[in-house]
Design a protein around this motif. Structure first.
Motif, short mmCIF file in Angstrom:
data_model
loop_
_atom_site.label_atom_id
_atom_site.label_comp_id
_atom_site.label_asym_id
_atom_site.label_seq_id
_atom_site.Cartn_x
_atom_site.Cartn_y
_atom_site.Cartn_z
N GLU A 84 0.85 -1.19 0.00
CA GLU A 84 0.00 0.00 0.00
C GLU A 84 0.89 1.24 0.00
O GLU A 84 1.86 1.32 0.76
N LYS A 85 0.52 2.20 -0.83
CA LYS A 85 1.27 3.46 -0.85
C LYS A 85 1.30 4.10 0.54
O LYS A 85 2.30 4.69 0.94
N LYS A 86 0.21 3.97 1.27
CA LYS A 86 0.12 4.58 2.60
C LYS A 86 1.24 4.08 3.50
O LYS A 86 1.77 4.83 4.33
N ARG A 87 1.60 2.80 3.36
CA ARG A 87 2.69 2.25 4.17
C ARG A 87 4.02 2.92 3.81
O ARG A 87 4.82 3.24 4.69
N PHE A 131 4.44 5.91 2.37
CA PHE A 131 4.38 7.30 2.82
C PHE A 131 4.63 7.40 4.32
O PHE A 131 5.32 8.30 4.80
N SER A 132 4.09 6.45 5.07
CA SER A 132 4.28 6.43 6.52
C SER A 132 5.76 6.22 6.86
O SER A 132 6.28 6.83 7.80
N THR A 186 0.14 4.27 9.68
CA THR A 186 -0.47 3.22 8.86
C THR A 186 -1.86 2.86 9.37
O THR A 186 -2.74 2.48 8.59
N ILE A 246 -4.48 11.44 6.58
CA ILE A 246 -4.38 10.72 5.30
C ILE A 246 -4.17 11.71 4.15
O ILE A 246 -3.38 11.47 3.23
N LEU A 302 -0.59 12.73 4.16
CA LEU A 302 0.26 11.65 3.65
C LEU A 302 0.19 11.56 2.13
O LEU A 302 1.21 11.42 1.45
N PHE A 303 -1.01 11.66 1.61
CA PHE A 303 -1.19 11.46 0.17
C PHE A 303 -0.84 12.70 -0.64
O PHE A 303 -0.92 12.65 -1.88
N ASP A 358 1.72 11.59 -2.89
CA ASP A 358 1.34 10.80 -4.06
C ASP A 358 1.36 11.62 -5.35
O ASP A 358 1.34 11.07 -6.44
N ASN A 365 -3.65 2.94 -5.30
CA ASN A 365 -3.30 2.92 -3.87
C ASN A 365 -2.18 1.96 -3.51
O ASN A 365 -1.81 1.87 -2.35
#
Length: 346
Positions: free
Chosen positions: A46-49, A51-52, A102, A110, A113-114, A117, A155
């Motif tokens: 996951e991109k979120k991971r 970015f975190s 995360t 969020i 974080l994004f 992206d 994502n």
């Protein structure tokens, strides 16, 4: 650290050019995040991971060492938002930051974080897809089974099998390569900050100052009467003092004896990484250092003598410990630290 491990199964030339034309730290921290996720056994990530991990890895140099990443880089802005709006503290553990981010369902967190992206996931792949714009890089990455490092979706990314093997086999070297290039980039943005390369990763544990206590300051305090803390004026002895970095460790990142001074126990934690006021504190600092050198004199350990030589090129005796030379060393350091966001003692 300029060499990457060669492999016939990947595009080595593309990998070697991933950090060309960088104007922010994003690509460095993005790649570190991918490596760390792959080390955790993830291929579809996951991109979120990632970015975190970018934020968690940048947290310490931004918060503790006050390093600037440049005007185009928004990571510091994201970290400042998190410090002011969450329970994460300035000196937070990396794993706690990563887990918090995360797991967060906060829409504003969020959103921050994004922000990452907008550029980094696709522009990181530009060496593989030269001259193509964002939508085309996304499309071509999905058609690439082993050419580019990963396939891009809204994502997630999926690391291609050949790259997965390469990253796992060379993770340590790839991280060192990335950190070295990150250090060169950050140093260019912070020419006055010393020792940038050692300020990018939070050390597992700070060095103990026991040697300096036992072999220098305890001798002085046991043999000298009525030694006073230069900040509080309280009397010191072996039982009630701590060693303080006159110019904060978070700026100089060393424990050299000429920057250490005994202070009243408890004051060190309240001083934290604040700067001394030279007009108010320098004379007392110089005097206690000079007095200690006069008392210890020929008993001075070679290690300490060598450390004084880093300032006083011909240090042999306490007479070589010159007021103006020490002032000329500390004044620009304190000025530069102040310009980078360090606060003064009140």
């Amino acid at each position: 650290m300029s060499q990457l491990p060669f492999s016939p199964h990947i595009n080595n030339n593309a990998l070697a050019s991933i950090f060309n034309n960088t104007s922010a730290t994003y690509k460095f921290y993005w790649f570190l995040g991918i490596i760390e996720e792959v080390e955790q056994g993830r291929r579809e990530i996951e991109k979120k991971r990632i970015f975190s991990r970018m934020i968690a890895n940048a947290w310490y140099p931004i918060n503790y060492f006050k390093i600037s990443f440049g005007t185009q880089d928004k990571i510091a802005e994201i970290i400042e938002y998190l410090v002011t709006t969450t329970n994460l503290v300035e000196n937070e553990d990396k794993s706690k930051i990563y887990n918090f981010l995360t797991e967060s369902l906060d829409k504003e967190v969020i959103k921050y974080l994004f922000h990452l992206d907008k550029n980094v996931p696709h522009w990181f792949l530009s060496p593989w897809f030269k001259g193509h714009k964002k939508t085309e890089i996304y499309r071509q990455s999905l058609a690439s089974n082993d050419y580019a490092m990963y396939r891009l979706e809204k994502n997630t990314i999926t690391v291609n099998e050949n790259w997965l093997t390469y990253i796992l086999s060379n993770a340590k070297i790839l991280k060192e390569y990335t950190l070295w290039n990150l250090a060169l980039f950050v140093q260019s943005k912070n020419p006055l900050i010393p020792d940038v390369v050692n300020k990018l990763i939070k050390p597992a544990k700070r060095n103990s100052l026991t040697y300096q206590r036992n072999n220098f300051w305890n001798i002085y305090l046991n043999e000298k009467r009525d030694v006073r803390c230069i900040f509080t004026g309280e009397q010191l002895d072996e039982s009630n003092y701590e060693l303080d970095h006159f110019v904060p460790y978070s700026w100089v990142s060393h424990d050299l004896i000429w920057n250490l001074v005994p202070v009243l126990s408890g004051f060190n934690s309240s001083k934290n990484n604040k700067l001394p006021i030279l007009e108010k504190h320098f004379n007392s600092f110089y005097n206690i250092q000079k007095d200690a050198l006069n008392l210890i004199d020929k008993r001075l350990k070679k290690r300490f003598r060598d450390e004084y030589i880093t300032i006083f090129k011909s240090y042999q005796t306490p007479e070589d410990f010159k007021y103006q030379k020490l002032m000329d060393t500390l004044e620009p350091q304190i000025s530069a630290a102040s310009n980078n966001g360090f606060e003064f003692l009140e």
